[in-house]
Design a protein around this motif. Structure first.
Motif, PDB file in Angstrom:
ATOM      1  N   LYS A 128      -9.944  -3.997 -19.233  1.00 32.48           N
ATOM      2  CA  LYS A 128     -11.318  -3.479 -19.168  1.00 32.48           C
ATOM      3  C   LYS A 128     -12.271  -4.440 -19.867  1.00 32.48           C
ATOM      4  CE  LYS A 128     -14.041   0.715 -19.957  1.00 32.48           C
ATOM      5  NZ  LYS A 128     -14.448   0.799 -18.539  1.00 32.48           N
ATOM      6  N   ASN A 129     -13.408  -4.694 -19.230  1.00 35.42           N
ATOM      7  CA  ASN A 129     -14.433  -5.613 -19.756  1.00 35.42           C
ATOM      8  C   ASN A 129     -13.917  -7.039 -19.913  1.00 35.42           C
ATOM      9  OD1 ASN A 129     -16.317  -3.480 -19.946  1.00 35.42           O
ATOM     10  ND2 ASN A 129     -15.511  -2.913 -21.961  1.00 35.42           N
ATOM     11  N   PHE A 139      -0.445   9.755 -21.496  1.00 30.35           N
ATOM     12  CA  PHE A 139       0.359   9.087 -22.534  1.00 30.35           C
ATOM     13  C   PHE A 139      -0.118   7.662 -22.781  1.00 30.35           C
ATOM     14  CE2 PHE A 139       4.347   6.726 -23.691  1.00 30.35           C
ATOM     15  CZ  PHE A 139       4.361   7.156 -25.013  1.00 30.35           C
ATOM     16  N   THR A 140      -0.326   6.883 -21.715  1.00 31.47           N
ATOM     17  CA  THR A 140      -0.718   5.488 -21.911  1.00 31.47           C
ATOM     18  C   THR A 140      -2.106   5.367 -22.540  1.00 31.47           C
ATOM     19  OG1 THR A 140      -1.685   5.236 -19.688  1.00 31.47           O
ATOM     20  CG2 THR A 140       0.671   4.764 -19.929  1.00 31.47           C
ATOM     21  N   GLN A 141      -2.920   6.403 -22.403  1.00 29.19           N
ATOM     22  CA  GLN A 141      -4.241   6.360 -23.006  1.00 29.19           C
ATOM     23  C   GLN A 141      -4.190   6.396 -24.533  1.00 29.19           C
ATOM     24  OE1 GLN A 141      -6.476   9.448 -21.044  1.00 29.19           O
ATOM     25  NE2 GLN A 141      -6.465   8.363 -19.085  1.00 29.19           N
ATOM     26  N   LYS A 142      -3.009   6.659 -25.082  1.00 31.30           N
ATOM     27  CA  LYS A 142      -2.815   6.579 -26.534  1.00 31.30           C
ATOM     28  C   LYS A 142      -2.461   5.164 -26.991  1.00 31.30           C
ATOM     29  CE  LYS A 142      -0.921  11.284 -26.457  1.00 31.30           C
ATOM     30  NZ  LYS A 142       0.298  12.104 -26.669  1.00 31.30           N
ATOM     31  N   ARG A 199       0.837  -1.213   0.000  1.00 30.49           N
ATOM     32  CA  ARG A 199       0.000   0.000   0.000  1.00 30.49           C
ATOM     33  C   ARG A 199       0.864   1.253   0.000  1.00 30.49           C
ATOM     34  NH1 ARG A 199      -3.365  -3.029   4.550  1.00 30.49           N
ATOM     35  NH2 ARG A 199      -4.832  -4.189   3.201  1.00 30.49           N
ATOM     36  N   ARG A 200       1.987   1.186   0.676  1.00 31.64           N
ATOM     37  CA  ARG A 200       2.890   2.336   0.691  1.00 31.64           C
ATOM     38  C   ARG A 200       3.543   2.543  -0.683  1.00 31.64           C
ATOM     39  NH1 ARG A 200       5.829   0.689   4.556  1.00 31.64           N
ATOM     40  NH2 ARG A 200       7.723   0.126   3.400  1.00 31.64           N
ATOM     41  N   LYS A 201       3.749   1.437  -1.412  1.00 29.61           N
ATOM     42  CA  LYS A 201       4.399   1.501  -2.716  1.00 29.61           C
ATOM     43  C   LYS A 201       3.438   1.838  -3.854  1.00 29.61           C
ATOM     44  CE  LYS A 201       8.829   0.519  -2.362  1.00 29.61           C
ATOM     45  NZ  LYS A 201       9.876   1.357  -2.976  1.00 29.61           N
ATOM     46  N   LEU A 202       2.147   1.700  -3.629  1.00 32.18           N
ATOM     47  CA  LEU A 202       1.163   1.858  -4.712  1.00 32.18           C
ATOM     48  C   LEU A 202       1.337   3.141  -5.527  1.00 32.18           C
ATOM     49  CD1 LEU A 202      -2.161   0.385  -3.277  1.00 32.18           C
ATOM     50  CD2 LEU A 202      -1.018  -0.268  -5.414  1.00 32.18           C
ATOM     51  N   PRO A 203       1.604   4.292  -4.899  1.00 31.90           N
ATOM     52  CA  PRO A 203       1.769   5.508  -5.717  1.00 31.90           C
ATOM     53  C   PRO A 203       2.900   5.407  -6.732  1.00 31.90           C
ATOM     54  CG  PRO A 203       1.430   6.082  -3.408  1.00 31.90           C
ATOM     55  CD  PRO A 203       1.632   4.597  -3.454  1.00 31.90           C
ATOM     56  N   GLU A 204       3.896   4.540  -6.487  1.00 32.49           N
ATOM     57  CA  GLU A 204       5.024   4.391  -7.408  1.00 32.49           C
ATOM     58  C   GLU A 204       4.724   3.448  -8.566  1.00 32.49           C
ATOM     59  OE1 GLU A 204       8.736   3.411  -5.501  1.00 32.49           O
ATOM     60  OE2 GLU A 204       8.018   4.188  -3.585  1.00 32.49           O
ATOM     61  N   LEU A 205       3.676   2.650  -8.448  1.00 27.64           N
ATOM     62  CA  LEU A 205       3.423   1.591  -9.434  1.00 27.64           C
ATOM     63  C   LEU A 205       2.614   2.150 -10.599  1.00 27.64           C
ATOM     64  CD1 LEU A 205       2.682  -1.406  -7.039  1.00 27.64           C
ATOM     65  CD2 LEU A 205       4.866  -0.540  -7.897  1.00 27.64           C
ATOM     66  N   GLU A 206       3.302   2.892 -11.442  1.00 21.91           N
ATOM     67  CA  GLU A 206       2.635   3.546 -12.564  1.00 21.91           C
ATOM     68  C   GLU A 206       2.038   2.539 -13.541  1.00 21.91           C
ATOM     69  OE1 GLU A 206       5.229   6.293 -14.431  1.00 21.91           O
ATOM     70  OE2 GLU A 206       5.596   7.469 -12.612  1.00 21.91           O
ATOM     71  N   ILE A 207       2.601   1.342 -13.597  1.00 17.01           N
ATOM     72  CA  ILE A 207       2.119   0.355 -14.554  1.00 17.01           C
ATOM     73  C   ILE A 207       0.674  -0.050 -14.275  1.00 17.01           C
ATOM     74  CG2 ILE A 207       2.904  -1.680 -13.259  1.00 17.01           C
ATOM     75  CD1 ILE A 207       3.715  -2.876 -16.008  1.00 17.01           C
ATOM     76  N   LEU A 208       0.212   0.141 -13.055  1.00 17.66           N
ATOM     77  CA  LEU A 208      -1.161  -0.236 -12.713  1.00 17.66           C
ATOM     78  C   LEU A 208      -2.175   0.833 -13.116  1.00 17.66           C
ATOM     79  CD1 LEU A 208      -0.670  -1.698  -9.110  1.00 17.66           C
ATOM     80  CD2 LEU A 208      -0.542  -2.892 -11.301  1.00 17.66           C
ATOM     81  N   LYS A 209      -1.681   2.003 -13.554  1.00 18.29           N
ATOM     82  CA  LYS A 209      -2.570   3.137 -13.785  1.00 18.29           C
ATOM     83  C   LYS A 209      -2.499   3.618 -15.231  1.00 18.29           C
ATOM     84  CE  LYS A 209      -0.229   5.098 -10.492  1.00 18.29           C
ATOM     85  NZ  LYS A 209       0.326   6.039  -9.481  1.00 18.29           N
ATOM     86  N   SER A 210      -3.508   4.405 -15.612  1.00 21.75           N
ATOM     87  CA  SER A 210      -3.502   5.096 -16.896  1.00 21.75           C
ATOM     88  C   SER A 210      -3.036   6.532 -16.691  1.00 21.75           C
ATOM     89  CB  SER A 210      -4.901   5.119 -17.512  1.00 21.75           C
ATOM     90  OG  SER A 210      -5.317   3.844 -17.930  1.00 21.75           O
ATOM     91  N   LEU A 227       7.798  -2.043 -32.854  1.00 19.09           N
ATOM     92  CA  LEU A 227       7.366  -0.918 -32.038  1.00 19.09           C
ATOM     93  C   LEU A 227       7.465  -1.283 -30.572  1.00 19.09           C
ATOM     94  CD1 LEU A 227       5.860   1.891 -31.752  1.00 19.09           C
ATOM     95  CD2 LEU A 227       3.745   0.541 -31.687  1.00 19.09           C
ATOM     96  N   ALA A 228       8.187  -0.455 -29.813  1.00 15.10           N
ATOM     97  CA  ALA A 228       8.161  -0.565 -28.352  1.00 15.10           C
ATOM     98  C   ALA A 228       7.070   0.369 -27.851  1.00 15.10           C
ATOM     99  CB  ALA A 228       9.512  -0.180 -27.763  1.00 15.10           C
ATOM    100  N   ILE A 229       6.195  -0.134 -26.998  1.00 15.05           N
ATOM    101  CA  ILE A 229       5.016   0.640 -26.618  1.00 15.05           C
ATOM    102  C   ILE A 229       4.694   0.468 -25.139  1.00 15.05           C
ATOM    103  CG2 ILE A 229       3.525  -1.258 -27.404  1.00 15.05           C
ATOM    104  CD1 ILE A 229       1.460   0.903 -28.218  1.00 15.05           C
ATOM    105  N   THR A 230       4.453   1.593 -24.470  1.00  9.94           N
ATOM    106  CA  THR A 230       4.100   1.595 -23.048  1.00  9.94           C
ATOM    107  C   THR A 230       2.673   1.093 -22.886  1.00  9.94           C
ATOM    108  OG1 THR A 230       5.540   3.512 -22.721  1.00  9.94           O
ATOM    109  CG2 THR A 230       3.949   3.014 -20.976  1.00  9.94           C
ATOM    110  N   PRO A 231       2.443   0.077 -22.052  1.00  5.62           N
ATOM    111  CA  PRO A 231       1.098  -0.480 -21.947  1.00  5.62           C
ATOM    112  C   PRO A 231       0.161   0.382 -21.113  1.00  5.62           C
ATOM    113  CG  PRO A 231       2.546  -1.598 -20.415  1.00  5.62           C
ATOM    114  CD  PRO A 231       3.412  -0.651 -21.202  1.00  5.62           C
ATOM    115  N   ASP A 232      -1.123   0.222 -21.369  1.00  2.47           N
ATOM    116  CA  ASP A 232      -2.167   0.809 -20.533  1.00  2.47           C
ATOM    117  C   ASP A 232      -2.935  -0.360 -19.930  1.00  2.47           C
ATOM    118  OD1 ASP A 232      -4.658   1.904 -19.596  1.00  2.47           O
ATOM    119  OD2 ASP A 232      -4.224   3.706 -20.764  1.00  2.47           O
TER     120      ASP A 232
END
Length: 421
Positions: free
Chosen positions: A210-211, A121-124, A107-118, A199-204
């Protein structure tokens, strides 16, 4: 004594300089510049534009080429330093802690885990994927790299190199934030220069699940209610992302520790057996290091449901190869699934505990004949690719004249650094 006093004086002068408001402001401005520069670079969908000489500013007449080169090198080194800041992987939990302690840490690390969030940029991600795949692809492949780009080595490059030898019109996406960067572009440049589609691509991740049945799992992880387990979360995110990519887009997933020998285009809705019963010839274990599926194949949804409903971050393989085996054992023969389970020689012709033999140079006539026999079986038989079990083979040198050296030289395009990889 005089020398010590001089050092103390120098220290006091340096300290006053550091503590001065002007120095602090300059230091903050420099740090902000480098971070901002890295953000710009990592968010560019087309890194070549950043690195191309045609996009460089012209130098003033009074600036020398040498000065400009030094300035660029300093900036690029700082950018790469920030781009690889994930060397301290926030997804690796502490050792020897209780479940409750690990949840507190998570829980303390969650803010650092960008891979879990959109983010913006990742929305592209989806539009970038569709644009790339609408590019005359004869087949579409996916690899995943959740480690720093700096650790994407020569062995991983050989997997891509041999892939394009057998699929010159194929498209390869590397799902990776770290490779979607200036450093990642430089790693891929030898292939891009030959006009291979990569292509190297950052995941969302929120979009990918979703769904799907895994959407609730991700919500629980993001809320800190779900225990990630003691196995690095990146391993299980890799298991999830491959399933979600295949479900959303269809195609071929490959681990990065393969040598590709043959065209995959004749394969459809297939996985490979890692082992079979010697008497019945029925499979005893499957593996998800290679998976070929149509878009939204129902078995992929079964995989995602199993991942979310039985997730266990404390058992190695539970959410990966063992998951594939469990689900296919239960529902693989469902009418309409049209699943093919290929024999071990398709992708796993050599067990992990024997892989070292492929790296050794033959020293006797008997060993030379063995090398020729194995090469003939791999090249002329039913083997599409050879899994190298990197955890076991990474430290092994590829010796000249070995099966591995011969295979790579026959199935590569660029063929660089074979013996030093």
């Amino acid at each position: 004594m005089k020398r010590i006093s001089q050092k103390m004086l120098d220290y006091r002068l340096l300290r006053r300089t550091v503590e001065s408001p002007v120095f602090t402001a300059l230091a903050f401005a420099a740090i902000f510049f480098f971070i901002y520069a890295d953000t710009i670079v990592s968010n560019l969908p087309m890194p070549p534009a950043f690195l191309s000489s045609s996009h460089e500013h012209h130098l003033d007449d009074h600036q020398t080429t040498e000065t400009e080169s030094i300035r660029k090198l300093a900036i690029q080194e700082k950018i790469d330093e920030f781009a690889n800041a994930e060397l301290l992987d926030p997804l690796i939990p502490p050792d020897n802690v209780t479940k409750e302690e690990r949840l507190v840490w998570f829980r303390r690390k969650l803010p650092e885990l960008e891979i879990l969030k959109s983010n913006n940029f990742t929305q592209k991600f989806h539009s970038r994927v569709l644009e790339f795949l609408n590019n005359g692809c004869s087949s579409q492949f996916y690899m995943i790299w959740l480690s720093p780009a700096k650790s994407f080595g020569k062995r991983e490059f050989l997997a891509m190199d041999t892939l394009f030898k057998s699929h010159p019109k194929g498209c390869l996406m590397i799902i990776s934030k770290s490779m979607d960067s200036g450093l990642g572009y430089r790693i891929l440049k030898p292939l891009l220069d030959r006009e291979f589609k990569i292509l190297a691509i950052t995941p969302d991740l929120p979009f990918l699940v979703k769904n799907t049945p895994a959407e609730s799992w991700l919500d629980e992880m993001k809320s800190g209610r779900r225990d990630p387990g003691h196995i690095p979360l990146s391993q299980n995110l890799s298991n999830l992302i491959r399933l979600a990519m295949l479900y959303k887009y269809g195609g071929v997933y490959l681990d990065t520790d393969f040598i590709i020998l043959k065209d995959f285009s004749g394969l459809r809705n297939a996985v490979g057996a890692q082992s079979i019963d010697s008497e019945s010839k029925n499979w005893t274990r499957l593996n998800g290091a290679v998976m070929i599926f149509d878009i939204q194949h129902p078995l992929l949804r079964d995989f995602l449901y199993e991942f979310a409903s039985t997730f266990n971050g404390n058992k190695w393989g539970h959410n990966g190869p063992y998951l594939v085996s469990r689900v296919i054992k239960k529902v693989g023969s469902t009418p309409g699934y049209n699943l093919t389970v290929l024999p071990p020689e398709a992708f796993y012709p050599v067990d992990w505990n024997r892989i070292w033999r492929l790296y050794r140079k033959p020293k006797k006539d008997l060993e030379s004949r063995w090398v020729e026999r194995i090469l003939n079986e791999l090249n002329e038989g039913e083997t599409y690719a050879v899994h190298l079990w990197n955890k076991r083979s990474r430290a092994l040198a590829i010796e000249e004249g070995s099966v591995m050296a011969r295979l790579i030289s026959e199935h590569c395009v660029i063929c660089q650094d074979i013996y030093s990889s």
